[in-house]
Design a protein around this motif. Structure first.
Motif, PDB file in Angstrom:
ATOM      1  N   ARG A  91       0.798  -1.239   0.000  1.00 41.05           N
ATOM      2  CA  ARG A  91       0.000   0.000   0.000  1.00 41.05           C
ATOM      3  C   ARG A  91       0.823   1.278   0.000  1.00 41.05           C
ATOM      4  NH1 ARG A  91      -3.268   1.174   4.206  1.00 41.05           N
ATOM      5  NH2 ARG A  91      -2.035  -0.026   5.686  1.00 41.05           N
ATOM      6  N   LEU A  92       2.019   1.221   0.571  1.00 43.66           N
ATOM      7  CA  LEU A  92       2.841   2.428   0.703  1.00 43.66           C
ATOM      8  C   LEU A  92       3.520   2.766  -0.618  1.00 43.66           C
ATOM      9  CD1 LEU A  92       4.119   4.650   2.460  1.00 43.66           C
ATOM     10  CD2 LEU A  92       5.948   3.004   3.005  1.00 43.66           C
ATOM     11  N   LYS A  93       3.200   3.929  -1.146  1.00 42.20           N
ATOM     12  CA  LYS A  93       3.844   4.404  -2.368  1.00 42.20           C
ATOM     13  C   LYS A  93       4.961   5.361  -1.975  1.00 42.20           C
ATOM     14  CE  LYS A  93       0.021   3.887  -5.521  1.00 42.20           C
ATOM     15  NZ  LYS A  93      -0.866   4.546  -6.475  1.00 42.20           N
ATOM     16  N   LEU A  94       6.088   5.170  -2.657  1.00 38.84           N
ATOM     17  CA  LEU A  94       7.256   5.994  -2.371  1.00 38.84           C
ATOM     18  C   LEU A  94       7.664   6.775  -3.607  1.00 38.84           C
ATOM     19  CD1 LEU A  94       9.289   3.431  -0.248  1.00 38.84           C
ATOM     20  CD2 LEU A  94       7.921   5.366   0.566  1.00 38.84           C
ATOM     21  N   PRO A  95       8.204   7.942  -3.402  1.00 39.85           N
ATOM     22  CA  PRO A  95       8.418   8.590  -2.123  1.00 39.85           C
ATOM     23  C   PRO A  95       7.110   9.091  -1.504  1.00 39.85           C
ATOM     24  CG  PRO A  95       9.132  10.039  -3.903  1.00 39.85           C
ATOM     25  CD  PRO A  95       8.720   8.742  -4.526  1.00 39.85           C
ATOM     26  N   MET A  96       7.148   9.223  -0.159  1.00 41.15           N
ATOM     27  CA  MET A  96       6.034   9.847   0.541  1.00 41.15           C
ATOM     28  C   MET A  96       6.077  11.326   0.163  1.00 41.15           C
ATOM     29  SD  MET A  96       6.328   8.382   4.384  1.00 41.15           S
ATOM     30  CE  MET A  96       7.353   6.954   4.606  1.00 41.15           C
ATOM     31  N   LEU A  97       4.904  11.922  -0.014  1.00 47.68           N
ATOM     32  CA  LEU A  97       4.841  13.316  -0.446  1.00 47.68           C
ATOM     33  C   LEU A  97       4.325  14.215   0.661  1.00 47.68           C
ATOM     34  CD1 LEU A  97       3.351  12.828  -4.025  1.00 47.68           C
ATOM     35  CD2 LEU A  97       5.764  13.049  -3.364  1.00 47.68           C
ATOM     36  N   PHE A  98       5.135  15.199   1.007  1.00 53.37           N
ATOM     37  CA  PHE A  98       4.729  16.248   1.930  1.00 53.37           C
ATOM     38  C   PHE A  98       4.406  17.478   1.095  1.00 53.37           C
ATOM     39  CE2 PHE A  98       6.747  13.512   4.921  1.00 53.37           C
ATOM     40  CZ  PHE A  98       6.233  13.831   6.168  1.00 53.37           C
ATOM     41  N   TYR A  99       3.206  18.009   1.265  1.00 53.96           N
ATOM     42  CA  TYR A  99       2.756  19.157   0.484  1.00 53.96           C
ATOM     43  C   TYR A  99       2.998  20.444   1.258  1.00 53.96           C
ATOM     44  CZ  TYR A  99       0.550  15.815  -2.604  1.00 53.96           C
ATOM     45  OH  TYR A  99       0.328  14.782  -3.474  1.00 53.96           O
ATOM     46  N   PHE A 100       3.730  21.359   0.629  1.00 49.16           N
ATOM     47  CA  PHE A 100       3.968  22.686   1.186  1.00 49.16           C
ATOM     48  C   PHE A 100       3.096  23.652   0.393  1.00 49.16           C
ATOM     49  CE2 PHE A 100       8.346  22.615   3.371  1.00 49.16           C
ATOM     50  CZ  PHE A 100       8.157  21.339   3.828  1.00 49.16           C
ATOM     51  N   LEU A 146      12.407  14.538   9.066  1.00 49.79           N
ATOM     52  CA  LEU A 146      12.073  13.236   8.476  1.00 49.79           C
ATOM     53  C   LEU A 146      12.788  13.041   7.145  1.00 49.79           C
ATOM     54  CD1 LEU A 146       8.262  13.063   9.318  1.00 49.79           C
ATOM     55  CD2 LEU A 146      10.085  11.626  10.274  1.00 49.79           C
ATOM     56  N   MET A 147      12.895  14.097   6.358  1.00 47.22           N
ATOM     57  CA  MET A 147      13.627  13.998   5.086  1.00 47.22           C
ATOM     58  C   MET A 147      15.086  13.648   5.328  1.00 47.22           C
ATOM     59  SD  MET A 147      12.204  17.053   2.704  1.00 47.22           S
ATOM     60  CE  MET A 147      13.352  16.618   1.408  1.00 47.22           C
ATOM     61  N   ASN A 148      15.670  14.210   6.369  1.00 52.31           N
ATOM     62  CA  ASN A 148      17.066  13.904   6.694  1.00 52.31           C
ATOM     63  C   ASN A 148      17.229  12.462   7.170  1.00 52.31           C
ATOM     64  OD1 ASN A 148      18.210  16.380   6.020  1.00 52.31           O
ATOM     65  ND2 ASN A 148      17.730  17.245   8.018  1.00 52.31           N
ATOM     66  N   ARG A 149      16.250  11.951   7.900  1.00 51.76           N
ATOM     67  CA  ARG A 149      16.320  10.575   8.404  1.00 51.76           C
ATOM     68  C   ARG A 149      16.042   9.540   7.324  1.00 51.76           C
ATOM     69  NH1 ARG A 149      14.068  10.323  14.479  1.00 51.76           N
ATOM     70  NH2 ARG A 149      13.875  12.556  14.769  1.00 51.76           N
ATOM     71  N   TYR A 150      15.196   9.907   6.382  1.00 55.39           N
ATOM     72  CA  TYR A 150      14.766   8.978   5.338  1.00 55.39           C
ATOM     73  C   TYR A 150      15.003   9.588   3.948  1.00 55.39           C
ATOM     74  CZ  TYR A 150      12.512   6.890   9.381  1.00 55.39           C
ATOM     75  OH  TYR A 150      12.279   6.339  10.620  1.00 55.39           O
ATOM     76  N   PRO A 151      16.276   9.804   3.619  1.00 56.97           N
ATOM     77  CA  PRO A 151      16.552  10.436   2.319  1.00 56.97           C
ATOM     78  C   PRO A 151      16.074   9.556   1.169  1.00 56.97           C
ATOM     79  CG  PRO A 151      18.570   9.615   3.335  1.00 56.97           C
ATOM     80  CD  PRO A 151      17.479   9.448   4.345  1.00 56.97           C
ATOM     81  N   THR A 152      15.588  10.186   0.168  1.00 55.80           N
ATOM     82  CA  THR A 152      15.064   9.622  -1.079  1.00 55.80           C
ATOM     83  C   THR A 152      13.670   9.034  -0.953  1.00 55.80           C
ATOM     84  OG1 THR A 152      15.999   7.356  -1.034  1.00 55.80           O
ATOM     85  CG2 THR A 152      17.413   9.115  -1.922  1.00 55.80           C
ATOM     86  N   VAL A 153      13.167   8.762   0.248  1.00 60.38           N
ATOM     87  CA  VAL A 153      11.823   8.198   0.349  1.00 60.38           C
ATOM     88  C   VAL A 153      10.778   9.238   0.758  1.00 60.38           C
ATOM     89  CG1 VAL A 153      12.613   5.838   0.774  1.00 60.38           C
ATOM     90  CG2 VAL A 153      12.065   7.316   2.699  1.00 60.38           C
ATOM     91  N   ILE A 154      11.213  10.486   0.891  1.00 59.69           N
ATOM     92  CA  ILE A 154      10.293  11.591   1.165  1.00 59.69           C
ATOM     93  C   ILE A 154      10.634  12.715   0.202  1.00 59.69           C
ATOM     94  CG2 ILE A 154       9.598  13.367   2.817  1.00 59.69           C
ATOM     95  CD1 ILE A 154      10.093  11.367   5.054  1.00 59.69           C
ATOM     96  N   GLN A 155       9.606  13.281  -0.420  1.00 57.97           N
ATOM     97  CA  GLN A 155       9.794  14.439  -1.278  1.00 57.97           C
ATOM     98  C   GLN A 155       8.812  15.527  -0.868  1.00 57.97           C
ATOM     99  OE1 GLN A 155       9.460  12.979  -5.415  1.00 57.97           O
ATOM    100  NE2 GLN A 155      11.635  13.519  -5.598  1.00 57.97           N
ATOM    101  N   ILE A 156       9.178  16.762  -1.169  1.00 56.25           N
ATOM    102  CA  ILE A 156       8.326  17.908  -0.879  1.00 56.25           C
ATOM    103  C   ILE A 156       7.689  18.382  -2.184  1.00 56.25           C
ATOM    104  CG2 ILE A 156       8.332  20.333  -0.204  1.00 56.25           C
ATOM    105  CD1 ILE A 156      10.514  19.637   1.811  1.00 56.25           C
ATOM    106  N   VAL A 157       6.383  18.535  -2.125  1.00 55.09           N
ATOM    107  CA  VAL A 157       5.638  19.055  -3.264  1.00 55.09           C
ATOM    108  C   VAL A 157       5.267  20.490  -2.931  1.00 55.09           C
ATOM    109  CG1 VAL A 157       3.563  18.823  -4.706  1.00 55.09           C
ATOM    110  CG2 VAL A 157       4.649  16.779  -3.706  1.00 55.09           C
ATOM    111  N   MET A 158       5.653  21.411  -3.786  1.00 50.23           N
ATOM    112  CA  MET A 158       5.307  22.810  -3.590  1.00 50.23           C
ATOM    113  C   MET A 158       3.979  23.073  -4.285  1.00 50.23           C
ATOM    114  SD  MET A 158       7.880  23.829  -1.820  1.00 50.23           S
ATOM    115  CE  MET A 158       7.747  25.596  -1.816  1.00 50.23           C
ATOM    116  N   ARG A 159       3.107  23.814  -3.598  1.00 44.91           N
ATOM    117  CA  ARG A 159       1.795  24.150  -4.185  1.00 44.91           C
ATOM    118  C   ARG A 159       1.589  25.625  -4.185  1.00 44.91           C
ATOM    119  NH1 ARG A 159      -2.864  20.417  -2.017  1.00 44.91           N
ATOM    120  NH2 ARG A 159      -3.886  22.030  -3.068  1.00 44.91           N
TER     121      ARG A 159
END
Length: 143
Positions: free
Chosen positions: A75-84, A130-143
């Motif tokens: 179920r987990l899709k990577l990278p996880m996306l954090f929306y800014f 979290l991005m520093n702890r899990y590099p490449t599996v978290i990305q930031i999406v700018m909105r």
């Protein structure tokens, strides 16, 4: 030029900001893959929106495979996306339950945290950590 709007005009600034945000988002992964699929790849990778190869940290992918339950693998899709969102100064959000559950399993957030209206809010410094702890599996999406 008399027909040109002034640079301080809000509409002009918003158009310019959208163009710049679009450039930043070109580095986002175009095809997100499940953890299960990435675990099957010798060199876990995908492609960015700009067409560049995006390499995941293979060791981190294996570590997530060991730490997360098999249900999340599919179920987990990577990278996880954090929306800014540029209208919200100090916070960002996730929109996927599987990402929230993964972070809970990893002990990064409390099991008491719940999504509200399809979003789980974080302070930006937490997202950066979290991005520093899990590099490449978290990305930031700018909105």
């Amino acid at each position: 030029m008399p027909d040109r709007p002034p640079l301080h005009d809000e509409a002009v600034l918003m158009r310019w900001m959208r163009l710049e945000i679009g450039k930043l988002n070109e580095g986002l992964v175009a095809e997100r893959k499940t953890l299960r699929r990435l675990l099957e790849e010798e060199a876990p990778s995908s492609t960015t929106k700009s067409g560049q190869e995006y390499l995941f940290d293979a060791g981190l992918i294996r570590q997530l495979g060991e730490q997360l339950p098999p249900d999340l693998h599919r179920r987990l899709k990577l990278p996880m996306l954090f929306y800014f969102d540029m209208t919200v100064g100090g916070s960002c959000f996730l929109t996927e339950e599987a990402a929230m559950e993964a972070l809970q399993h990893l002990g990064e957030i409390s099991h008491l945290r719940r999504m509200r209206e399809g979003r789980l809010w974080f302070a930006k410094p937490i997202a950066y950590d979290l991005m520093n702890r899990y590099p490449t599996v978290i990305q930031i999406v700018m909105r």
